[in-house]
Design a protein around this motif. Structure first.
Motif: not given
Length: 172
Positions: A54, A57-58, A62
């Motif tokens: 998480r 991803q935050q 990417i």
């Protein structure tokens, strides 16, 4: 790209969250960094791995990360070690690490925290670098120092010497 590898079982004592936090700082000043995480969380560490996923991803672009949180078959390990520029072991506590010697067998330098016997296995500036554990600023500085060092700049020529060191000092 400057490819940083974390490889192996994902467990809290291995300090992966410290590497991710360091990487968040590194990527701000240099977008050529890449973080590769390859390894399986143990059942009891699933929540820990999910929290790290998480956070990645935050907080990270990417394109800057490759995360494969699953068992890596033996026939696929080689590509991770050959594609990486350095293995980072940000461990909080450990006696020794088989992953360090696996990296050496591919001629890959290692940045590790000064826990257990890891310092004894690393020749500073020749096979890698050591930094204090639980110190995000020191980890960032050590990664930056590695990527500006001759060890990195001459990595293609240094890999055989690292393999030889591993064979000479740790082979049966």
């Amino acid at each position: 790209a400057k490819t940083v590898l974390f490889f192996g079982a994902i467990r809290p004592y291995k300090g992966l969250e410290d590497l991710v936090a360091a990487f968040e700082q590194l990527i701000v000043s240099d977008s050529t960094y890449r973080l590769v995480i390859a390894g399986s969380p143990k059942k009891e560490s699933r929540q820990y791995a999910d929290e790290i996923a998480r956070r990645i991803q935050q907080n990270l672009p990417i394109a800057s990360t490759l995360t494969r949180m699953e068992f890596i078959p033996d026939d696929e390990m080689e590509m991770y070690f050959k594609a990486a520029d350095v293995l980072v072991l940000p461990y909080k506590d450990i006696f020794q690490s088989g992953v360090l010697f696996l990296a050496y067998s591919y001629g890959l330098p290692v940045i590790a925290t000064d826990v257990g016997s890891l310092r004894e296995a690393i020749l500073e500036g020749e096979t890698g670098y050591v930094c204090p554990p639980n110190d995000g600023a020191a980890l960032v500085e050590t990664i930056q120092r590695y990527f500006s060092s001759n060890l990195f700049k001459d990595l293609g020529q240094r890999r055989p010497a690292i393999r030889e060191y591993a064979f000479r000092t740790h082979s049966w």
